[in-house]
Motif scaffolding. Structure first.
Motif, mmCIF file in Angstrom:
data_model
loop_
_atom_site.group_PDB
_atom_site.id
_atom_site.type_symbol
_atom_site.label_atom_id
_atom_site.label_comp_id
_atom_site.label_asym_id
_atom_site.label_seq_id
_atom_site.Cartn_x
_atom_site.Cartn_y
_atom_site.Cartn_z
ATOM 1 N N LEU A 179 30.415 52.503 41.894
ATOM 2 C CA LEU A 179 31.463 52.444 40.861
ATOM 3 C C LEU A 179 32.807 52.790 41.489
ATOM 4 O O LEU A 179 32.921 53.777 42.212
ATOM 5 N N MET A 180 33.783 51.952 41.227
ATOM 6 C CA MET A 180 35.116 52.212 41.788
ATOM 7 C C MET A 180 36.156 52.033 40.683
ATOM 8 O O MET A 180 35.896 51.382 39.667
ATOM 9 N N ASN A 181 37.333 52.587 40.938
ATOM 10 C CA ASN A 181 38.442 52.434 40.003
ATOM 11 C C ASN A 181 38.682 50.932 39.737
ATOM 12 O O ASN A 181 38.700 50.135 40.670
ATOM 13 N N GLN A 182 38.853 50.557 38.477
ATOM 14 C CA GLN A 182 39.006 49.123 38.143
ATOM 15 C C GLN A 182 40.183 48.467 38.865
ATOM 16 O O GLN A 182 40.215 47.247 39.058
ATOM 17 N N LYS A 183 41.147 49.315 39.308
ATOM 18 C CA LYS A 183 42.324 48.739 39.991
ATOM 19 C C LYS A 183 41.931 48.093 41.320
ATOM 20 O O LYS A 183 42.615 47.199 41.810
ATOM 21 N N VAL A 184 40.821 48.597 41.913
ATOM 22 C CA VAL A 184 40.339 47.998 43.169
ATOM 23 C C VAL A 184 40.123 46.502 42.962
ATOM 24 O O VAL A 184 40.542 45.670 43.770
#
Ligand code: GAP
Length: 441
Positions: free
Chosen positions: A74-79
């Motif tokens: 899971l990563m920040n959606q901005k990635v």
């Protein structure tokens, strides 16, 4: 049998062996399965882990220019906004107006006619393949996250950490093995196109003017790798991706294709991603992601060569090249001709008869000593010798060792049977270490 039927039969035989011998099972099978998901059993996992360790050794520990990463899924959606995945990571989806089945428009022979019922098709539309979820207790736009569709970005977003922590000089690489998820429109061909799979990827950072040389280096390394895991040379091909078909950020891409039983398809990819990813992350995060050349005092964003390997496709290719049928001693047999370095079990040890305690005791002693040295050694006293050989052949165990009455009463020798030829040799117990050290190389 037609060529097509033969291919289907070969695939069915392989899938059936994988289930029978505990390599790979359908995901959530007792509930009718979940399309595009697969579970690895004991021997499949051992095979997969062996491939993983070989990869890590070849591309990370045996080199001096690689840094391992294990980033979260899971990563920040901005990635994914920065990379363009949120907007563009899609395949063309088309639905049949009559039966309502959905297909990938670029994978069916006629976009006007349903391949299942012959009905009229609707217009293709883009379908984003990322699995969307929410992080935390509130489900709104700010909590959106995605299961990563590639491991690559977990490395690009750690570029600054790697620079700050280890101060590497260019060229250097970041390497990661981990899960990736894609909501494929038409998963299929066993594990080939799954919705959850593992990748082994390298982001190798370079000065822009060296890209051709580095690309060639990894091109050779990738071929060497297919050889290392035992893939047949004549089944591996390079396919230069044309300008029109290449991802827009790539200046050159080669797919390594493989002759799977269902046809020639992509196994791995090698791409020159330029400075696209680091540049985009720098723009979107507002953090400088450049490199200071200490000699010239010049600052620039490194360029990237990306060798990308699917782990599950590696397992499938190894399984399909290993699957062999022959007539040993006039009897049809199936065996998995794994290269010893990927074989899930290296040696199996048997007592000739399971109800003779002196044979069992001696066989256990041989087993324990071999296990200490070679790890993946199995003790097997189930059924008669013929059945045990058949079982070990289907698991792909290169050697079987049998302790019999002569071992105990006469010469302290055991029978060592070679999987591929079926030949049997008598070898002294004290010579087994040296024999296997050489034979299992
Ligand atoms: N970072 C680059 C990248 O992800 P890709 O060609 O989309 O490139 C790389 O994927 C590799 O991942 C493929 O060559 C293949 O081995 C594997 N792969 C991709 N999609 C897959 C799927 N649905 N199921 C299994 N493996 C897959």
């Amino acid at each position: 049998m037609s060529k097509k039927d033969e291919k289907n039969q070969r695939m069915e035989d392989l899938i059936s062996l994988c289930k029978r011998r505990g390599f790979i099972f359908q995901g959530s099978e007792i509930y009718g399965g979940l399309a595009g998901t697969w579970d690895y059993g004991h021997f499949g996992l051992a095979l997969k882990n062996n491939i993983k360790s070989l990869w890590w050794k070849k591309f990370v520990t045996d080199r001096e220019d690689m840094y391992g990463i294990d980033a979260d899924i899971l990563m920040n959606q901005k990635v994914w906004q920065a990379t363009g995945h949120a907007e563009n990571f899609s395949d063309p989806l088309i639905e049949c107006k009559k039966c309502k089945k959905r297909f990938r428009a670029d994978k069916i022979p006629d976009v006007k006619k349903c391949p299942d019922c012959g009905g009229e098709m609707g217009e293709p539309k883009q379908f984003n393949m990322m699995f969307k979820t929410h992080v935390g207790a509130i489900e709104d736009a700010s909590s959106v996250s995605y299961l990563r569709p590639e491991t690559a970005q977990g490395m690009f977003v750690n570029y600054k950490n790697v620079i700050d922590a280890y101060h590497p000089k260019l060229p250097f690489g970041m390497a990661q093995i981990g899960k990736a998820f894609r909501n494929e429109i038409s998963p299929g061909d066993f594990t080939f196109r799954s919705r959850e799979f593992e990748q082994m990827e390298i982001e190798y950072l370079i000065k822009p003017d060296s890209w051709k040389e580095v690309f060639e280096h990894f091109r050779k390394e990738m071929f060497d790798w297919t050889n290392l895991i035992g893939l047949k040379k004549e089944h591996v091909y390079e396919h230069e991706i044309s300008d029109e078909d290449r991802a827009f950020y790539s200046k050159r891409t080669i797919d390594f294709e493989f002759d799977f039983p269902f046809g020639r398809e992509e196994l791995y990819g090698l791409a020159y991603r330029t400075d696209y990813d680091l540049k985009r992350h720098s723009d979107f995060s507002g953090i400088e992601l450049n490199y200071l050349d200490e000699e010239t005092k010049e600052r620039f964003i490194p360029h990237c060569i990306e060798p990308s390997f699917g782990l599950d496709r590696s397992v499938l290719a190894v399984l399909s090249d290993a699957y062999t049928e022959d007539n040993l001693g006039g009897e049809k047999r199936i065996f998995m001709k794994f290269s010893p370095n990927v074989a899930p079990v290296k040696i199996a040890v048997f007592p000739l008869l399971k109800n003779k305690p002196q044979l069992v005791e001696k066989a256990k002693e041989v087993y324990k000593n071999l296990k200490k040295e070679f790890g993946a050694v199995m003790f097997d006293d189930n059924g008669n010798i013929g059945k045990r050989y058949r079982r070990q052949d289907e698991i792909g165990t290169p050697y079987c060792v049998t302790v019999d009455f002569e071992t105990i009463e006469k010469d302290n020798m055991v029978t060592v049977r070679d999987r591929d030829t079926g030949t049997q040799d008598r070898i002294k117990i004290e010579d087994l270490f040296a024999f296997f050290k050489k034979a299992l190389q």
